[in-house]
Design a protein around this motif. Structure first.
Motif, PDB file in Angstrom:
ATOM      1  N   ALA A  46      57.466 -13.480 -11.982  1.00  0.00           N
ATOM      2  CA  ALA A  46      56.234 -13.298 -11.213  1.00  0.00           C
ATOM      3  C   ALA A  46      55.017 -13.296 -12.124  1.00  0.00           C
ATOM      4  O   ALA A  46      53.982 -13.903 -11.796  1.00  0.00           O
ATOM      5  N   VAL A  47      55.126 -12.632 -13.264  1.00  0.00           N
ATOM      6  CA  VAL A  47      54.012 -12.579 -14.213  1.00  0.00           C
ATOM      7  C   VAL A  47      53.686 -13.965 -14.749  1.00  0.00           C
ATOM      8  O   VAL A  47      52.524 -14.395 -14.778  1.00  0.00           O
ATOM      9  N   LEU A  48      54.713 -14.699 -15.158  1.00  0.00           N
ATOM     10  CA  LEU A  48      54.488 -16.021 -15.747  1.00  0.00           C
ATOM     11  C   LEU A  48      53.883 -16.987 -14.721  1.00  0.00           C
ATOM     12  O   LEU A  48      52.905 -17.690 -15.005  1.00  0.00           O
ATOM     13  N   ARG A  49      54.450 -17.016 -13.525  1.00  0.00           N
ATOM     14  CA  ARG A  49      53.953 -17.958 -12.513  1.00  0.00           C
ATOM     15  C   ARG A  49      52.561 -17.589 -12.028  1.00  0.00           C
ATOM     16  O   ARG A  49      51.707 -18.458 -11.807  1.00  0.00           O
ATOM     17  N   SER A  50      52.290 -16.304 -11.882  1.00  0.00           N
ATOM     18  CA  SER A  50      50.966 -15.886 -11.401  1.00  0.00           C
ATOM     19  C   SER A  50      49.893 -16.106 -12.456  1.00  0.00           C
ATOM     20  O   SER A  50      48.741 -16.405 -12.123  1.00  0.00           O
ATOM     21  N   GLN A  51      50.236 -15.976 -13.736  1.00  0.00           N
ATOM     22  CA  GLN A  51      49.258 -16.236 -14.784  1.00  0.00           C
ATOM     23  C   GLN A  51      48.846 -17.704 -14.805  1.00  0.00           C
ATOM     24  O   GLN A  51      47.676 -18.025 -15.027  1.00  0.00           O
ATOM     25  N   VAL A  52      49.795 -18.578 -14.556  1.00  0.00           N
ATOM     26  CA  VAL A  52      49.469 -20.007 -14.493  1.00  0.00           C
ATOM     27  C   VAL A  52      48.613 -20.307 -13.259  1.00  0.00           C
ATOM     28  O   VAL A  52      47.582 -20.987 -13.350  1.00  0.00           O
ATOM     29  N   ALA A  53      49.022 -19.801 -12.091  1.00  0.00           N
ATOM     30  CA  ALA A  53      48.293 -20.082 -10.850  1.00  0.00           C
ATOM     31  C   ALA A  53      46.886 -19.494 -10.879  1.00  0.00           C
ATOM     32  O   ALA A  53      45.904 -20.158 -10.497  1.00  0.00           O
ATOM     33  N   SER A  54      46.749 -18.252 -11.342  1.00  0.00           N
ATOM     34  CA  SER A  54      45.420 -17.625 -11.374  1.00  0.00           C
ATOM     35  C   SER A  54      44.513 -18.291 -12.397  1.00  0.00           C
ATOM     36  O   SER A  54      43.289 -18.312 -12.227  1.00  0.00           O
ATOM     37  N   GLY A  55      45.112 -18.847 -13.449  1.00  0.00           N
ATOM     38  CA  GLY A  55      44.298 -19.562 -14.431  1.00  0.00           C
ATOM     39  C   GLY A  55      43.592 -20.762 -13.822  1.00  0.00           C
ATOM     40  O   GLY A  55      42.411 -21.013 -14.095  1.00  0.00           O
ATOM     41  N   LEU A  56      44.295 -21.497 -12.987  1.00  0.00           N
ATOM     42  CA  LEU A  56      43.679 -22.642 -12.316  1.00  0.00           C
ATOM     43  C   LEU A  56      42.556 -22.191 -11.387  1.00  0.00           C
ATOM     44  O   LEU A  56      41.491 -22.817 -11.325  1.00  0.00           O
ATOM     45  N   LEU A  57      42.782 -21.088 -10.674  1.00  0.00           N
ATOM     46  CA  LEU A  57      41.752 -20.566  -9.778  1.00  0.00           C
ATOM     47  C   LEU A  57      40.537 -20.069 -10.561  1.00  0.00           C
ATOM     48  O   LEU A  57      39.397 -20.203 -10.103  1.00  0.00           O
ATOM     49  N   GLU A  58      40.774 -19.503 -11.734  1.00  0.00           N
ATOM     50  CA  GLU A  58      39.660 -18.998 -12.545  1.00  0.00           C
ATOM     51  C   GLU A  58      38.747 -20.133 -13.000  1.00  0.00           C
ATOM     52  O   GLU A  58      37.523 -19.991 -13.031  1.00  0.00           O
ATOM     53  N   VAL A  59      39.343 -21.259 -13.351  1.00  0.00           N
ATOM     54  CA  VAL A  59      38.540 -22.416 -13.758  1.00  0.00           C
ATOM     55  C   VAL A  59      37.680 -22.907 -12.591  1.00  0.00           C
ATOM     56  O   VAL A  59      36.484 -23.205 -12.753  1.00  0.00           O
ATOM     57  N   LEU A  60      38.263 -23.002 -11.416  1.00  0.00           N
ATOM     58  CA  LEU A  60      37.501 -23.433 -10.243  1.00  0.00           C
ATOM     59  C   LEU A  60      36.374 -22.452  -9.926  1.00  0.00           C
ATOM     60  O   LEU A  60      35.260 -22.856  -9.569  1.00  0.00           O
ATOM     61  N   TRP A  61      36.635 -21.171 -10.069  1.00  0.00           N
ATOM     62  CA  TRP A  61      35.622 -20.157  -9.794  1.00  0.00           C
ATOM     63  C   TRP A  61      34.445 -20.286 -10.762  1.00  0.00           C
ATOM     64  O   TRP A  61      33.288 -20.160 -10.368  1.00  0.00           O
ATOM     65  N   SER A  62      34.730 -20.534 -12.040  1.00  0.00           N
ATOM     66  CA  SER A  62      33.654 -20.641 -13.028  1.00  0.00           C
ATOM     67  C   SER A  62      32.757 -21.834 -12.735  1.00  0.00           C
ATOM     68  O   SER A  62      31.556 -21.808 -13.031  1.00  0.00           O
ATOM     69  N   ALA A  63      33.323 -22.903 -12.156  1.00  0.00           N
ATOM     70  CA  ALA A  63      32.508 -24.059 -11.794  1.00  0.00           C
ATOM     71  C   ALA A  63      31.666 -23.764 -10.557  1.00  0.00           C
ATOM     72  O   ALA A  63      30.522 -24.222 -10.440  1.00  0.00           O
ATOM     73  N   TYR A  64      32.211 -22.984  -9.632  1.00  0.00           N
ATOM     74  CA  TYR A  64      31.510 -22.677  -8.390  1.00  0.00           C
ATOM     75  C   TYR A  64      30.457 -21.590  -8.584  1.00  0.00           C
ATOM     76  O   TYR A  64      29.371 -21.650  -7.977  1.00  0.00           O
ATOM     77  N   CYS A  65      30.749 -20.603  -9.419  1.00  0.00           N
ATOM     78  CA  CYS A  65      29.854 -19.452  -9.581  1.00  0.00           C
ATOM     79  C   CYS A  65      29.714 -19.107 -11.063  1.00  0.00           C
ATOM     80  O   CYS A  65      30.305 -18.117 -11.537  1.00  0.00           O
ATOM     81  N   PRO A  66      28.981 -19.902 -11.833  1.00  0.00           N
ATOM     82  CA  PRO A  66      28.907 -19.682 -13.289  1.00  0.00           C
ATOM     83  C   PRO A  66      28.250 -18.374 -13.696  1.00  0.00           C
ATOM     84  O   PRO A  66      28.552 -17.830 -14.751  1.00  0.00           O
ATOM     85  N   LYS A  67      27.340 -17.838 -12.870  1.00  0.00           N
ATOM     86  CA  LYS A  67      26.655 -16.591 -13.243  1.00  0.00           C
ATOM     87  C   LYS A  67      27.473 -15.357 -12.936  1.00  0.00           C
ATOM     88  O   LYS A  67      27.181 -14.272 -13.437  1.00  0.00           O
ATOM     89  N   GLY A  68      28.513 -15.486 -12.107  1.00  0.00           N
ATOM     90  CA  GLY A  68      29.360 -14.345 -11.799  1.00  0.00           C
ATOM     91  C   GLY A  68      28.805 -13.463 -10.697  1.00  0.00           C
ATOM     92  O   GLY A  68      27.758 -13.743 -10.102  1.00  0.00           O
ATOM     93  N   LEU A  69      29.510 -12.374 -10.418  1.00  0.00           N
ATOM     94  CA  LEU A  69      29.134 -11.438  -9.362  1.00  0.00           C
ATOM     95  C   LEU A  69      28.491 -10.193  -9.961  1.00  0.00           C
ATOM     96  O   LEU A  69      28.674  -9.895 -11.147  1.00  0.00           O
ATOM     97  N   PRO A  70      27.745  -9.422  -9.166  1.00  0.00           N
ATOM     98  CA  PRO A  70      27.140  -8.182  -9.671  1.00  0.00           C
ATOM     99  C   PRO A  70      28.205  -7.210 -10.175  1.00  0.00           C
ATOM    100  O   PRO A  70      29.353  -7.210  -9.711  1.00  0.00           O
ATOM    101  N   HIS A  71      27.791  -6.356 -11.111  1.00  0.00           N
ATOM    102  CA  HIS A  71      28.721  -5.404 -11.700  1.00  0.00           C
ATOM    103  C   HIS A  71      29.315  -4.464 -10.651  1.00  0.00           C
ATOM    104  O   HIS A  71      30.474  -4.045 -10.771  1.00  0.00           O
ATOM    105  N   GLY A  72      28.524  -4.103  -9.637  1.00  0.00           N
ATOM    106  CA  GLY A  72      29.034  -3.218  -8.599  1.00  0.00           C
ATOM    107  C   GLY A  72      30.195  -3.825  -7.835  1.00  0.00           C
ATOM    108  O   GLY A  72      31.190  -3.147  -7.529  1.00  0.00           O
ATOM    109  N   VAL A  73      30.082  -5.113  -7.506  1.00  0.00           N
ATOM    110  CA  VAL A  73      31.174  -5.810  -6.812  1.00  0.00           C
ATOM    111  C   VAL A  73      32.407  -5.890  -7.715  1.00  0.00           C
ATOM    112  O   VAL A  73      33.543  -5.689  -7.266  1.00  0.00           O
ATOM    113  N   CYS A  74      32.180  -6.171  -8.992  1.00  0.00           N
ATOM    114  CA  CYS A  74      33.299  -6.240  -9.935  1.00  0.00           C
ATOM    115  C   CYS A  74      33.974  -4.875 -10.097  1.00  0.00           C
ATOM    116  O   CYS A  74      35.196  -4.798 -10.274  1.00  0.00           O
TER     117      CYS A  74
END
Length: 431
Positions: A46-74
Motif C-alpha cells: 500500500a505504501v509503495l503503490r500510494s507513493q507512486v500514485a500520489s506523486g503523479l497527482l502532486e505534479v498535476l497539482w503544482s501545474a494547476y496551483c503553483p502558489k499553493g493554498l493558505p497556511h490555515g487550509v494546510c
C-alpha cells in the motif's frame, strides 16, 4: 539551525521526509517483529503503490496551483492526515486480514498522501525562494527515522501499538500547529513585508518563476530521468536482503544497517552544512565525485552481501559510504538543478528585472512545477525500484546502477562546468 527548522518551509521539508521514510524504517520492521507478517506485506504494498500514485497527482497539482493554498487550509489538511494515519496504524497492528486488506490499506494511505500534497508545496516554494538545497532538512528527517529504527530493533517495546501511534500521528500534529501559528500571524508578516520589500516581491512573484522549454527539458532529463536511480536500485537490493534476514529471525543485518546509517548521516549533515554556500560549484563537484565513486564501490560489493562469513561487515561498509555520500550526491544534484534554473534567462529566479518587458516569464514553464516534479520523482525512485525487484526476476541491478550513476554524474559536472566557464568569461569581460 533549530530556528530555521521551526519555520514552516524547512519544517515541512523535514517532517515530510520523515513521514515518507517512517513506514520503511520503522513501521514495517515493527510489524514483522510483532509477528504480523501478513499486515506488513499489506502495508508495504500500500505504501509503495500510494507513493507512486500520489506523486503523479502532486505534479498535476503544482501545474494547476503553483502558489499553493493558505497556511490555515494546510493546517486543517495536516489535522485530517493525523486522523487517517492514526486509524491506518491502529488497523495494521490490530485488525484481522479480513478487515485490514490491500484495498483498505491503499485507500487510507493514498488519501493521507493526497492531503499532504498542498502541505509539501510549502517546502517546495521555500526552496525556490531561497535557492538553497533542502538536503540538510531531509537528512534531519532521515536521522530521526533511524533513531526509531534502532530503538525498535534493540527493544521490542518501541514497536508496540502506543509508540507506533505516537510516532505516526505526532509529525502531522506538529505540522498543523506550526502552520496554524503561521496563518494566525499574517498581520505581522504583512508588516514585515513592508519593511523588507525585496522578500515581499519574491513571494508575490513566485508564480512568475519560469524557464524556457530547452532548459526545462534538460532539467527533467537530469533531475527526473536520471536523478539518483542508480543509488536507489542498489539501496532496494540491500533493503530486500535485510528484509529476508529479518523474516528469518536474524536482526544482525538490520541493526548494523541502522547504526551505521546514524553515524554516516550525521557526518553527511556536518559536511553539507559546514562547507560553504550551497550554490558553490566546487562544493557540488566534490560531492558528486564522492557520490559516484561510492556507487561504484557498492555495486562491486553487492554480490558479497549474502555471505555468511563477512556479509555483515560488507553491509556496514556499503551503508557507511552510501549514507555519507548519498545525501551529498542528492545535494549536488539539487545545486546543479537550481543553478540551471537560475541561469536559464531573465526572471525573478535569476535576479533579473527584465521579465516584465521580455514576456518570457508568461510563456515559460513554471519553476514550481519543475521542482515539484523533481522532488516527487526522487520520492518515487525507491518505491518503483522496490516494486520492480519484488515482482521481476533477473533484474541486472549492477549494470543498471552503473549506467544511471554515470549519466547523473556527467550531467551534474557539465552544469557546474558551464557555470564556471561562464563565470570566468564574465570576469575576463569585466577586467
Amino acid at each position: 539551525m533549530l530556528r530555521n527548522v521551526l519555520e514552516p518551509g524547512p519544517l515541512v521539508v523535514f517532517l515530510g521526509h520523515f513521514i515518507y521514510l517512517l513506514p520503511h524504517y520503522y513501521l514495517l520492521n515493527a510489524l514483522i517483529l510483532a509477528g504480523r507478517d501478513e499486515a506488513e506485506w499489506t502495508l508495504r504494498n500500500a505504501v509503495l503503490r500510494s507513493q507512486v500514485a500520489s506523486g503523479l497527482l502532486e505534479v498535476l497539482w503544482s501545474a494547476y496551483c503553483p502558489k499553493g493554498l493558505p497556511h490555515g487550509v494546510c493546517a486543517a489538511a495536516a489535522g485530517l492526515c493525523a486522523l487517517l494515519q492514526g486509524l491506518h496504524t491502529f488497523l495494521a497492528f490490530t485488525a484481522s486480514p479480513e478487515v485490514y486488506h490491500s484495498s483498505l490499506a491503499f485507500a487510507l494511505q493514498l488519501t493521507m498522501l493526497v492531503l499532504l500534497i498542498p502541505i509539501a508545496q510549502i517546502g517546495t516554494n521555500h526552496t525556490l525562494q531561497r535557492r538553497i538545497s533542502p538536503a540538510r532538512y531531509r537528512i534531519l528527517g532521515w536521522l530521526t527515522c533511524v533513531v526509531l529504527a534502532v530503538s525498535v530493533l534493540l527493544s521490542p517495546g518501541f514497536g508496540s501499538l502506543p509508540v507506533a501511534l505516537g510516532c505516526s500521528v505526532a509529525p502531522f500534529v506538529v505540522m498543523a500547529g506550526v502552520l496554524l501559528s503561521a496563518s494566525c500571524s499574517l498581520d505581522g508578516a504583512a508588516k514585515l513585508s513592508e519593511a523588507e520589500p525585496s522578500k515581499s516581491e519574491a513571494r508575490r512573484g513566485l508564480d512568475d518563476l519560469r524557464t524556457g522549454p530547452a532548459t526545462a527539458g534538460l532539467f527533467v532529463v537530469l533531475g527526473c530521468g536520471f536523478g539518483t536511480i542508480g543509488e536507489a536500485l542498489t539501496d532496494m537490493a540491500i533493503t530486500l536482503s535485510i528484509r529476508r534476514s529479518l523474516q528469518a529471525g536474524q536482526q544482525d543485518l538490520a541493526l548494523t544497517n541502522q547504526l551505521v546509517i546514524c553515524l554516516s548521516m550525521t557526518l553527511a549533515y556536518i559536511s553539507e552544512t559546514m562547507t560553504g554556500a550551497n550554490s558553490s560549484s566546487k562544493k557540488g563537484t566534490a560531492f558528486i565525485l564522492a557520490w559516484a565513486a561510492c556507487q561504484c564501490v557498492r555495486v562491486l560489493a553487492l554480490r558479497h552481501l549474502d555471505s555468511e562469513s563477512f556479509g555483515t561487515l560488507v553491509l556496514a561498509g556499503m551503508v557507511f559510504v552510501d549514507k555519507y555520500t548519498g545525501p551529498l550526491g542528492a545535494a549536488a544534484l539539487d545545486m546543479a538543478l537550481l543553478q540551471l534554473l537560475e541561469t536559464s534567462g531573465p526572471g525573478p529566479l535569476s535576479g533579473g528585472s527584465e521579465v516584465e518587458g521580455s514576456g518570457r516569464s508568461a510563456r515559460g514553464i513554471p519553476a514550481t512545477f519543475l521542482w515539484t516534479l523533481r522532488m516527487t520523482t526522487s520520492r518515487m525512485e525507491r518505491p518503483i525500484c522496490q516494486l520492480v525487484l519484488l515482482n521481476t526476476a533477473g533484474v541486472r541491478v549492477e549494470l543498471l546502477s552503473c549506467v544511471f550513476t554515470f549519466l547523473t554524474f556527467v550531467g551534474v559536472v557539465a552544469i557546474f562546468g558551464r557555470h564556471w566557464l561562464s563565470g570566468s568569461a564574465q570576469r575576463e569581460k569585466d577586467d
